[in-house]
Design an enzyme around this catalytic site. Sequence first.
Site, mmCIF file in Angstrom:
data_model
loop_
_atom_site.group_PDB
_atom_site.id
_atom_site.type_symbol
_atom_site.label_atom_id
_atom_site.label_comp_id
_atom_site.label_asym_id
_atom_site.label_seq_id
_atom_site.Cartn_x
_atom_site.Cartn_y
_atom_site.Cartn_z
ATOM 1 N N ALA A 179 -11.298 -14.223 -113.990
ATOM 2 C CA ALA A 179 -11.385 -12.763 -114.027
ATOM 3 C C ALA A 179 -12.456 -12.279 -115.003
ATOM 4 O O ALA A 179 -12.779 -11.101 -115.036
ATOM 5 C CB ALA A 179 -10.033 -12.162 -114.408
ATOM 6 N N CYS A 180 -13.029 -13.181 -115.779
ATOM 7 C CA CYS A 180 -14.019 -12.836 -116.800
ATOM 8 C C CYS A 180 -15.430 -13.085 -116.266
ATOM 9 O O CYS A 180 -15.767 -14.206 -115.876
ATOM 10 C CB CYS A 180 -13.765 -13.687 -118.052
ATOM 11 S SG CYS A 180 -15.040 -13.548 -119.307
ATOM 12 N N GLY A 181 -16.248 -12.051 -116.274
ATOM 13 C CA GLY A 181 -17.615 -12.175 -115.790
ATOM 14 C C GLY A 181 -18.448 -13.168 -116.585
ATOM 15 O O GLY A 181 -19.216 -13.942 -116.018
#
Length: 123
Positions: free
Chosen positions: A10-12
């Site tokens: 979920a973390c870019g």
Amino acid sequence: MTVTLYHNRACGTSRNVLALIRAAGIEPVVVEYLRTPPKRAELDVLASRLVVPVRDLLRERGTPYAELGLDNPALSDGQILDAIATHPILLNRPVVMTDTQARPCRPKEILFEILPQARPASA
């Protein structure tokens, strides 16, 4: 060489680091630490390879950091690792570990310090 990525999809930044590693022709061991939290022994290995203080593994935003009193500078490395083992959301992702060193890679360019071959030719 084995490369391990402690990853949150979920973390870019985490996704970008994974893409850079793969673009360098390396397929890392991907540990989705929120789905499969690392055991304390795994965190000990990670800490033994860190080129930065253990405290740099802590993520403050969006975590129980303050509620757990982790802002106390007197906490030992062991206490910090215990907190991460109990609350994996505290791990400051992404973290890249090789056979000899480990480092949180925020911003993503820090990756090039431990994996210079991951630097794109145009960078």
